[in-house]
Structure formats: structure tokens, C-alpha cells
Design a protein around this motif. Structure first.
Motif, PDB file in Angstrom:
ATOM      1  N   PHE A  26      21.029   7.647 -17.343  1.00 22.69           N
ATOM      2  CA  PHE A  26      21.465   8.953 -16.840  1.00 22.69           C
ATOM      3  C   PHE A  26      22.669   9.455 -17.624  1.00 22.69           C
ATOM      4  N   ASP A  27      23.575   8.563 -17.974  1.00 22.40           N
ATOM      5  CA  ASP A  27      24.761   8.965 -18.740  1.00 22.40           C
ATOM      6  C   ASP A  27      24.377   9.614 -20.065  1.00 22.40           C
ATOM      7  N   ALA A  28      23.417   9.027 -20.749  1.00 22.67           N
ATOM      8  CA  ALA A  28      22.964   9.597 -22.027  1.00 22.67           C
ATOM      9  C   ALA A  28      22.292  10.946 -21.792  1.00 22.67           C
ATOM     10  N   PHE A  29      21.477  11.016 -20.761  1.00 16.51           N
ATOM     11  CA  PHE A  29      20.797  12.266 -20.408  1.00 16.51           C
ATOM     12  C   PHE A  29      21.817  13.354 -20.079  1.00 16.51           C
ATOM     13  N   PHE A  30      22.800  13.004 -19.280  1.00 15.68           N
ATOM     14  CA  PHE A  30      23.846  13.960 -18.904  1.00 15.68           C
ATOM     15  C   PHE A  30      24.563  14.477 -20.151  1.00 15.68           C
ATOM     16  N   GLY A  31      24.959  13.556 -21.016  1.00 17.05           N
ATOM     17  CA  GLY A  31      25.657  13.946 -22.236  1.00 17.05           C
ATOM     18  C   GLY A  31      24.836  14.867 -23.122  1.00 17.05           C
ATOM     19  N   ARG A  32      23.547  14.658 -23.151  1.00 10.42           N
ATOM     20  CA  ARG A  32      22.667  15.463 -23.991  1.00 10.42           C
ATOM     21  C   ARG A  32      22.374  16.828 -23.373  1.00 10.42           C
ATOM     22  N   TYR A  34      23.961  18.475 -20.431  1.00 10.64           N
ATOM     23  CA  TYR A  34      24.911  19.225 -19.592  1.00 10.64           C
ATOM     24  C   TYR A  34      25.384  20.540 -20.223  1.00 10.64           C
ATOM     25  N   ALA A  35      25.795  20.524 -21.464  1.00 10.87           N
ATOM     26  CA  ALA A  35      26.334  21.736 -22.093  1.00 10.87           C
ATOM     27  C   ALA A  35      25.292  22.853 -22.114  1.00 10.87           C
ATOM     28  N   SER A  36      24.052  22.510 -22.414  1.00  8.01           N
ATOM     29  CA  SER A  36      23.022  23.550 -22.438  1.00  8.01           C
ATOM     30  C   SER A  36      22.691  24.028 -21.031  1.00  8.01           C
ATOM     31  N   LEU A  37      22.821  23.165 -20.023  1.00  2.00           N
ATOM     32  CA  LEU A  37      22.620  23.606 -18.633  1.00  2.00           C
ATOM     33  C   LEU A  37      23.692  24.604 -18.223  1.00  2.00           C
ATOM     34  N   VAL A  38      24.929  24.348 -18.614  1.00  2.00           N
ATOM     35  CA  VAL A  38      26.017  25.284 -18.307  1.00  2.00           C
ATOM     36  C   VAL A  38      25.728  26.632 -18.970  1.00  2.00           C
ATOM     37  N   ALA A  39      25.267  26.604 -20.206  1.00  3.40           N
ATOM     38  CA  ALA A  39      24.945  27.856 -20.913  1.00  3.40           C
ATOM     39  C   ALA A  39      23.820  28.598 -20.208  1.00  3.40           C
ATOM     40  N   LEU A  40      22.789  27.887 -19.778  1.00  3.53           N
ATOM     41  CA  LEU A  40      21.683  28.506 -19.048  1.00  3.53           C
ATOM     42  C   LEU A  40      22.178  29.122 -17.740  1.00  3.53           C
ATOM     43  N   ALA A  41      22.952  28.357 -16.991  1.00  7.30           N
ATOM     44  CA  ALA A  41      23.469  28.846 -15.708  1.00  7.30           C
ATOM     45  C   ALA A  41      24.408  30.034 -15.913  1.00  7.30           C
ATOM     46  N   HIS A  42      25.192  30.003 -16.985  1.00  7.75           N
ATOM     47  CA  HIS A  42      26.097  31.124 -17.278  1.00  7.75           C
ATOM     48  C   HIS A  42      25.292  32.383 -17.576  1.00  7.75           C
ATOM     49  N   ALA A  43      24.227  32.235 -18.329  1.00  8.93           N
ATOM     50  CA  ALA A  43      23.371  33.381 -18.639  1.00  8.93           C
ATOM     51  C   ALA A  43      22.747  33.957 -17.369  1.00  8.93           C
ATOM     52  N   ARG A  48      31.234  31.831 -15.707  1.00 13.55           N
ATOM     53  CA  ARG A  48      31.418  30.502 -16.297  1.00 13.55           C
ATOM     54  C   ARG A  48      31.720  29.450 -15.219  1.00 13.55           C
ATOM     55  N   SER A  49      32.618  29.788 -14.296  1.00  9.64           N
ATOM     56  CA  SER A  49      32.978  28.792 -13.274  1.00  9.64           C
ATOM     57  C   SER A  49      31.798  28.501 -12.355  1.00  9.64           C
ATOM     58  N   HIS A  50      31.040  29.520 -11.986  1.00  7.55           N
ATOM     59  CA  HIS A  50      29.869  29.283 -11.151  1.00  7.55           C
ATOM     60  C   HIS A  50      28.778  28.559 -11.932  1.00  7.55           C
ATOM     61  N   ALA A  51      28.708  28.829 -13.223  1.00 11.73           N
ATOM     62  CA  ALA A  51      27.724  28.163 -14.068  1.00 11.73           C
ATOM     63  C   ALA A  51      27.966  26.652 -14.073  1.00 11.73           C
ATOM     64  N   GLU A  52      29.204  26.250 -14.142  1.00  8.16           N
ATOM     65  CA  GLU A  52      29.510  24.821 -14.116  1.00  8.16           C
ATOM     66  C   GLU A  52      29.106  24.197 -12.788  1.00  8.16           C
ATOM     67  N   ASP A  53      29.351  24.922 -11.683  1.00  7.85           N
ATOM     68  CA  ASP A  53      28.930  24.422 -10.372  1.00  7.85           C
ATOM     69  C   ASP A  53      27.414  24.273 -10.303  1.00  7.85           C
ATOM     70  N   VAL A  54      26.698  25.273 -10.801  1.00  6.46           N
ATOM     71  CA  VAL A  54      25.234  25.245 -10.781  1.00  6.46           C
ATOM     72  C   VAL A  54      24.717  24.088 -11.641  1.00  6.46           C
ATOM     73  N   ALA A  55      25.270  23.932 -12.825  1.00  5.77           N
ATOM     74  CA  ALA A  55      24.839  22.839 -13.706  1.00  5.77           C
ATOM     75  C   ALA A  55      25.121  21.479 -13.072  1.00  5.77           C
ATOM     76  N   GLN A  56      26.262  21.342 -12.438  1.00  5.17           N
ATOM     77  CA  GLN A  56      26.589  20.078 -11.780  1.00  5.17           C
ATOM     78  C   GLN A  56      25.639  19.800 -10.621  1.00  5.17           C
ATOM     79  N   GLU A  57      25.272  20.847  -9.883  1.00  3.23           N
ATOM     80  CA  GLU A  57      24.315  20.675  -8.786  1.00  3.23           C
ATOM     81  C   GLU A  57      22.961  20.209  -9.315  1.00  3.23           C
ATOM     82  N   ALA A  58      22.526  20.808 -10.431  1.00  2.58           N
ATOM     83  CA  ALA A  58      21.249  20.416 -11.030  1.00  2.58           C
ATOM     84  C   ALA A  58      21.305  18.968 -11.497  1.00  2.58           C
ATOM     85  N   MET A  59      22.404  18.589 -12.122  1.00  2.00           N
ATOM     86  CA  MET A  59      22.551  17.205 -12.570  1.00  2.00           C
ATOM     87  C   MET A  59      22.614  16.240 -11.388  1.00  2.00           C
ATOM     88  N   LEU A  60      23.235  16.666 -10.319  1.00  2.00           N
ATOM     89  CA  LEU A  60      23.285  15.823  -9.125  1.00  2.00           C
ATOM     90  C   LEU A  60      21.878  15.596  -8.575  1.00  2.00           C
TER      91      LEU A  60
END
Length: 185
Positions: A26-32, A34-43, A48-60
Motif C-alpha cells: 500500500f505504501d508504494a501504491f500511495f506514493g505512486r 497520491y499526487a495524481s489523485l490530488v490533481a484529479l480531485a482539484h480539477a 486545493r485543500s478540499h482536493a487533498e481531503d478527497v484524495a485522502q478519503e479515496a486512499m483510505l
């Protein structure tokens, strides 16, 4: 020849074990991902701040189901779909909240104004200890009884009486007024 056959079987079994797909951590998956999930959520959310929350929820969600998700052909696609769904829900919720806020703003409300003469009083109320200030405000803004104040604040009536008495004495002293406990109840 019997030894050869046994040896070949062992080699074949070892080769088959080595050919099993390796499950990504999971750590490797997260590292690969996460950044693109934040970009997707931001779009999708525009924030930006809500995008990070959304990406973290998806990763959770991926983390909680990692045993299943890690074995999918495309776990990244799964987490991106989850991220897009969460972002869409977030945007819908924001639209509903904005509509509700507009409805509430359009309603006329009577606001109790604290006049210039009362301003000094309320400045001193805000300087009181927190519970005293709450008791005094509930008494003078809403006209609450001791029992009602006790219910609102979740404390005993005796405690409310004590806070009111102390608050009134302090306010009288600070405002240069005479406080007569016999006339107050």
C-alpha cells in the motif's frame, strides 16, 4: 531417472511460485498514486485543500480494502473512480449548502441590536469568566429563568445562581453601579 523427475518437479514448482504476480504494498501504491489523485480531485472540486481531503478519503477507502484492491488488474483505476465519486459528492453537497444559504439569507430576521448605552455592559460581560458570561447573556438576551439556563448549559440550578450572582457583582463593580442582592432574584 526417478531422481531427475523429482528434481524437475521441484524446479517446475519453484518456477510457478516465482511467476505469481507480486502484490504491491500500500505504501508504494500511495506514493505512486497520491499526487495524481490530488490533481484529479482539484480539477473536480476547484479547491486545493478540499482536493487533498478527497484524495485522502479515496486512499483510505483503498487502504481499508487493500487485500481486494491490490489484486485488481488496475488498482489505480479503482482508486481514481473512488476519488471521482467522492469529489462529485463533495461538489453536490456544496451546491446544496449554497442553495440553503441563499434561502436563509433571503429571509428577513430581526436582530436584537445592542445599543451604544449597552455596549459598555456587554464589553464587561465578555470579560467575565466563560460560564458567568454565558449565564448573564442567557438571562439578559433571552430572559431565561435559572432553570432554563441550567438546562441550556447542562449544569445545576445552584451553579447557575452562583454564576449569575458573581457575574452581577463583578459587573456592578466594573460599571460603577450599586448592586443590591435583595432586589435581584
Amino acid at each position: 531417472m526417478a531422481d531427475n523427475t523429482g528434481s524437475e518437479s521441484a524446479d517446475l514448482a519453484t518456477d510457478q511460485v516465482l511467476q505469481l504476480p507480486r502484490v504491491e504494498t500500500f505504501d508504494a501504491f500511495f506514493g505512486r498514486e497520491y499526487a495524481s489523485l490530488v490533481a484529479l480531485a482539484h480539477a473536480l472540486t476547484g479547491s486545493r485543500s478540499h482536493a487533498e481531503d478527497v484524495a485522502q478519503e479515496a486512499m483510505l477507502a483503498a487502504y481499508r480494502r487493500w487485500d481486494e484492491v491490490s489484486r485488481l488488474d488496475m488498482p489505480g483505476a479503482w482508486v481514481r473512480r473512488v476519488c471521482a465519486n467522492i469529489a462529485t459528492s463533495f461538489v453536490r453537497r456544496r451546491v446544496v449548502e449554497a442553495r440553503a444559504a441563499l434561502r436563509f439569507r433571503s429571509r428577513e430576521t430581526d436582530v436584537i441590536a445592542i445599543g451604544g448605552d449597552d455596549e459598555a455592559f456587554w464589553v464587561e460581560v465578555r470579560r467575565l469568566p466563560r460560564r458567568q458570561a454565558q449565564c448573564v447573556a442567557l438571562r439578559y438576551v433571552y430572559g431565561c429563568s435559572v432553570a432554563e439556563i441550567a438546562t441550556v448549559l447542562g449544569c445545576a440550578e445552584g451553579t447557575v445562581k452562583s454564576h449569575l450572582a458573581r457575574g452581577k457583582v463583578t459587573l456592578a463593580e466594573r460599571l460603577g453601579e450599586r448592586f443590591d442582592e435583595e432586589t435581584e432574584s
